[in-house]
Enzyme design. Structure first.
Site, PDB file in Angstrom:
ATOM      1  N   SER A  57     -25.765  16.401  14.472  1.00 37.09           N
ATOM      2  CA  SER A  57     -24.939  16.384  15.677  1.00 37.09           C
ATOM      3  C   SER A  57     -25.779  16.198  16.935  1.00 37.09           C
ATOM      4  CB  SER A  57     -24.152  17.682  15.796  1.00 37.09           C
ATOM      5  OG  SER A  57     -23.408  17.914  14.628  1.00 37.09           O
TER       6      SER A  57
HETATM    7  N1  SAM Z   1     -24.097  20.446  12.238  1.00 39.90           N
HETATM    8  C1  SAM Z   1     -24.504  19.418  11.324  1.00 39.90           C
HETATM    9  C2  SAM Z   1     -25.858  18.884  11.763  1.00 39.90           C
HETATM   10  O1  SAM Z   1     -26.181  18.984  12.947  1.00 39.90           O
HETATM   11  O2  SAM Z   1     -26.586  18.337  10.937  1.00 39.90           O
HETATM   12  C3  SAM Z   1     -23.429  18.359  11.395  1.00 39.90           C
HETATM   13  C4  SAM Z   1     -23.449  17.311  10.374  1.00 39.90           C
HETATM   14  S1  SAM Z   1     -22.234  16.036  10.429  1.00 39.90           S
HETATM   15  C5  SAM Z   1     -21.793  15.757  12.069  1.00 39.90           C
HETATM   16  C6  SAM Z   1     -20.798  16.726   9.670  1.00 39.90           C
HETATM   17  C7  SAM Z   1     -20.967  17.118   8.224  1.00 39.90           C
HETATM   18  O3  SAM Z   1     -19.701  17.560   7.709  1.00 39.90           O
HETATM   19  C8  SAM Z   1     -21.439  16.010   7.305  1.00 39.90           C
HETATM   20  O4  SAM Z   1     -22.622  16.403   6.666  1.00 39.90           O
HETATM   21  C9  SAM Z   1     -20.283  15.857   6.281  1.00 39.90           C
HETATM   22  O5  SAM Z   1     -20.707  15.514   4.985  1.00 39.90           O
HETATM   23  C10 SAM Z   1     -19.677  17.247   6.333  1.00 39.90           C
HETATM   24  N2  SAM Z   1     -18.289  17.338   5.836  1.00 39.90           N
HETATM   25  C11 SAM Z   1     -17.244  16.483   6.042  1.00 39.90           C
HETATM   26  N3  SAM Z   1     -16.150  16.938   5.403  1.00 39.90           N
HETATM   27  C12 SAM Z   1     -16.507  18.103   4.789  1.00 39.90           C
HETATM   28  C13 SAM Z   1     -15.818  19.042   3.962  1.00 39.90           C
HETATM   29  N4  SAM Z   1     -14.525  18.886   3.641  1.00 39.90           N
HETATM   30  N5  SAM Z   1     -16.486  20.114   3.488  1.00 39.90           N
HETATM   31  C14 SAM Z   1     -17.796  20.300   3.792  1.00 39.90           C
HETATM   32  N6  SAM Z   1     -18.511  19.446   4.563  1.00 39.90           N
HETATM   33  C15 SAM Z   1     -17.872  18.368   5.052  1.00 39.90           C
END
Ligand code: SAM
Length: 214
Positions: A57
């Site tokens: 993010s």
């Molecule tokens: N805070 C994290 C970072 O800074 O690295 C954010 C990562 S990204 C913006 C959002 C994450 O949500 C991704 O890794 C994606 O795979 C995960 N994601 C999406 N849908 C999800 C779900 N249903 N359950 C768990 N994770 C999920």
């Protein structure tokens, strides 16, 4: 760009305010959470690719989210969408040894990446952080109730199970569509909601764990 400059910018622009969150931003180095190929960009205020169509993010988004969440020592927090593990590590630093952060990630390779990155700070060894492979749209009832629930991917509507898994007096911070939403649980079935300006998030994917098509 340096870590110090990034933090000063986030303070100057009003995204970082609380001394405890500013301190956590200093202790948890974003460079430990970005792929080596992106290393030079770690302190730019932008999201960066971490593979599998996902990003770490943007610093201002994480700062804004954490300021709304107000994590405190000793709290149990559910962190949905662990990704690189950066926010999980920041939360672990903020809840401290008396607290617990359960982070859920649906992509196995990213779950492993988050575990490895968070491991650099020993939070799992100390029993503060745990990364789970699973579908966060269902929450994580095994460890409920939570003081706080935070999501890093947007939902169309806050799932009822997140509300159920929250303690009375607890708070959910999640992007709902393009609005950052704060939901306070004030009674067994009573909630107060506030919404903040638009952010760009990736969608929360429902369904099969490990399906990388989206
Ligand atoms: N805070 C994290 C970072 O800074 O690295 C954010 C990562 S990204 C913006 C959002 C994450 O949500 C991704 O890794 C994606 O795979 C995960 N994601 C999406 N849908 C999800 C779900 N249903 N359950 C768990 N994770 C999920």
């Amino acid at each position: 760009m340096t870590q110090d400059k990034l933090i000063k910018e986030l303070v100057r622009d009003g995204y970082l305010k609380s001394p405890s969150i500013i301190e956590a931003f200093k202790k948890i180095n974003r460079a430990d959470f970005v792929p080596e190929s992106e290393g030079e960009m770690a302190y730019y205020n932008i999201p960066l690719p971490i593979g599998y169509n996902q990003t770490i993010s943007q610093p201002l988004t994480v700062a804004f989210t954490l300021e709304l969440l107000e994590p405190k020592k000793g709290e149990k927090i559910l962190d949905i969408g662990a990704g690189s593990g950066w926010q999980t590590a920041l939360l672990s630093e903020l809840v401290g040894e008396e607290g617990k952060v359960i982070a859920i990630e649906r992509i196995p390779e990213l779950k492993n990446m988050a575990e490895k990155n968070v491991g650099k700070y020993g939070f799992a060894k100390k029993g503060i952080a745990e990364i789970i492979l699973g579908d966060g749209s269902k929450g994580y009832p095994e460890e409920a109730p939570y003081d706080k629930i935070v999501a890093a991917a947007y939902v169309k509507k806050i799932p009822a199970c997140w509300k159920e898994q929250l303690k009375i007096g607890g708070r959910i911070v999640a992007p709902v569509g393009e609005q950052m939403t704060v939901l306070d649980k004030t009674g067994p079935d009573k909630f107060e909601q506030k919404q903040y300006f638009a952010f760009l998030f990736v969608p929360l994917i429902e369904g099969e764990v490990g399906d990388k098509s989206s």
